[in-house]
Design a protein around this motif. Structure first.
Motif, PDB file in Angstrom:
ATOM      1  N   LEU A  22       8.078  16.279  11.474  1.00  0.00           N
ATOM      2  CA  LEU A  22       9.517  16.557  11.418  1.00  0.00           C
ATOM      3  C   LEU A  22       9.934  17.032  10.036  1.00  0.00           C
ATOM      4  O   LEU A  22      10.824  17.876   9.912  1.00  0.00           O
ATOM      5  N   SER A  23       9.306  16.505   8.999  1.00  0.00           N
ATOM      6  CA  SER A  23       9.613  16.963   7.643  1.00  0.00           C
ATOM      7  C   SER A  23       9.209  18.424   7.454  1.00  0.00           C
ATOM      8  O   SER A  23       9.936  19.201   6.824  1.00  0.00           O
ATOM      9  N   ILE A  24       8.063  18.803   8.000  1.00  0.00           N
ATOM     10  CA  ILE A  24       7.631  20.203   7.912  1.00  0.00           C
ATOM     11  C   ILE A  24       8.558  21.107   8.712  1.00  0.00           C
ATOM     12  O   ILE A  24       8.945  22.184   8.249  1.00  0.00           O
ATOM     13  N   PHE A  25       8.941  20.663   9.924  1.00  0.00           N
ATOM     14  CA  PHE A  25       9.898  21.446  10.714  1.00  0.00           C
ATOM     15  C   PHE A  25      11.233  21.571   9.994  1.00  0.00           C
ATOM     16  O   PHE A  25      11.858  22.631  10.020  1.00  0.00           O
ATOM     17  N   LEU A  26      11.673  20.489   9.374  1.00  0.00           N
ATOM     18  CA  LEU A  26      12.936  20.512   8.651  1.00  0.00           C
ATOM     19  C   LEU A  26      12.886  21.497   7.498  1.00  0.00           C
ATOM     20  O   LEU A  26      13.833  22.257   7.280  1.00  0.00           O
ATOM     21  N   LEU A  27      11.793  21.508   6.789  1.00  0.00           N
ATOM     22  CA  LEU A  27      11.637  22.447   5.685  1.00  0.00           C
ATOM     23  C   LEU A  27      11.648  23.889   6.185  1.00  0.00           C
ATOM     24  O   LEU A  27      12.341  24.749   5.621  1.00  0.00           O
ATOM     25  N   SER A  28      10.928  24.158   7.267  1.00  0.00           N
ATOM     26  CA  SER A  28      10.876  25.530   7.774  1.00  0.00           C
ATOM     27  C   SER A  28      12.218  25.958   8.378  1.00  0.00           C
ATOM     28  O   SER A  28      12.665  27.086   8.155  1.00  0.00           O
ATOM     29  N   PHE A  29      12.875  25.080   9.143  1.00  0.00           N
ATOM     30  CA  PHE A  29      14.174  25.434   9.697  1.00  0.00           C
ATOM     31  C   PHE A  29      15.244  25.496   8.614  1.00  0.00           C
ATOM     32  O   PHE A  29      16.213  26.242   8.738  1.00  0.00           O
ATOM     33  N   GLY A  30      15.085  24.702   7.557  1.00  0.00           N
ATOM     34  CA  GLY A  30      16.026  24.771   6.442  1.00  0.00           C
ATOM     35  C   GLY A  30      15.978  26.115   5.744  1.00  0.00           C
ATOM     36  O   GLY A  30      17.013  26.693   5.410  1.00  0.00           O
ATOM     37  N   LEU A  34      18.902  29.574   6.108  1.00  0.00           N
ATOM     38  CA  LEU A  34      19.537  30.354   5.043  1.00  0.00           C
ATOM     39  C   LEU A  34      19.764  31.796   5.478  1.00  0.00           C
ATOM     40  O   LEU A  34      20.699  32.446   5.015  1.00  0.00           O
ATOM     41  N   PHE A  35      18.913  32.285   6.361  1.00  0.00           N
ATOM     42  CA  PHE A  35      19.014  33.667   6.815  1.00  0.00           C
ATOM     43  C   PHE A  35      19.721  33.807   8.156  1.00  0.00           C
ATOM     44  O   PHE A  35      20.269  34.856   8.453  1.00  0.00           O
ATOM     45  N   SER A  36      19.692  32.764   8.973  1.00  0.00           N
ATOM     46  CA  SER A  36      20.335  32.796  10.278  1.00  0.00           C
ATOM     47  C   SER A  36      21.172  31.532  10.443  1.00  0.00           C
ATOM     48  O   SER A  36      20.631  30.418  10.496  1.00  0.00           O
ATOM     49  N   LYS A  37      22.471  31.684  10.535  1.00  0.00           N
ATOM     50  CA  LYS A  37      23.379  30.533  10.585  1.00  0.00           C
ATOM     51  C   LYS A  37      23.270  29.750  11.893  1.00  0.00           C
ATOM     52  O   LYS A  37      23.691  28.602  11.965  1.00  0.00           O
ATOM     53  N   GLU A  38      22.710  30.363  12.944  1.00  0.00           N
ATOM     54  CA  GLU A  38      22.573  29.666  14.227  1.00  0.00           C
ATOM     55  C   GLU A  38      21.556  28.532  14.147  1.00  0.00           C
ATOM     56  O   GLU A  38      21.611  27.587  14.936  1.00  0.00           O
ATOM     57  N   LEU A  39      20.620  28.613  13.234  1.00  0.00           N
ATOM     58  CA  LEU A  39      19.589  27.590  13.117  1.00  0.00           C
ATOM     59  C   LEU A  39      20.049  26.373  12.323  1.00  0.00           C
ATOM     60  O   LEU A  39      19.331  25.385  12.246  1.00  0.00           O
ATOM     61  N   TYR A  40      21.242  26.421  11.758  1.00  0.00           N
ATOM     62  CA  TYR A  40      21.749  25.314  10.966  1.00  0.00           C
ATOM     63  C   TYR A  40      21.967  24.062  11.818  1.00  0.00           C
ATOM     64  O   TYR A  40      21.685  22.957  11.381  1.00  0.00           O
TER      65      TYR A  40
END
Length: 85
Positions: A22-30, A34-40
Motif C-alpha cells: 500500500l505504501s508503494i501504491f500510495l507513492l505511485s498514485f501520489g 500530480l498530473f491527473s486530478k482524478e487520481l487524487y
C-alpha cells in the motif's frame, strides 16, 4: 535495554507485506495525482486503508496501544472526507 525478538506468524507477515504494498501504491498514485486530478481521490482512499493496516500492525505486531486509536481515527476521517466531499 534488552533486545526483543518479534515473533511473526503468517497473518503478521501478510499484513506487513500489505503495508509495504500500500505504501508503494500510495507513492505511485501520489506522483500520478500530480498530473491527473482524478487520481487524487484514489490516493486518499489508499491513505485511509493504509491507516487501518498500520493501526492493525501497531496493535498486533508492535503491541502499541495508544497510537492504534489515532491511526483508526485518521483512517475513518480520511476515507469519510474523500467519499463525502
Amino acid at each position: 535495554m534488552k533486545n526483543r525478538k518479534i515473533e511473526m506468524d503468517v497473518i503478521h507477515q501478510i499484513t506487513m507485506l500489505l503495508q509495504i504494498a500500500l505504501s508503494i501504491f500510495l507513492l505511485s498514485f501520489g506522483v500520478a495525482s500530480l498530473f491527473s486530478k482524478e487520481l487524487y481521490m484514489v490516493c486518499q482512499i489508499i491513505i485511509g486503508v493504509l491507516m487501518f493496516v498500520i493501526a492493525y500492525n501497531n496493535q498486533t505486531v508492535y503491541k502499541r496501544k495508544y497510537m492504534t486509536y489515532i491511526y483508526l481515527g485518521l483512517g475513518i476521517v480520511i476515507i469519510a472526507t474523500s467519499l463525502f466531499a
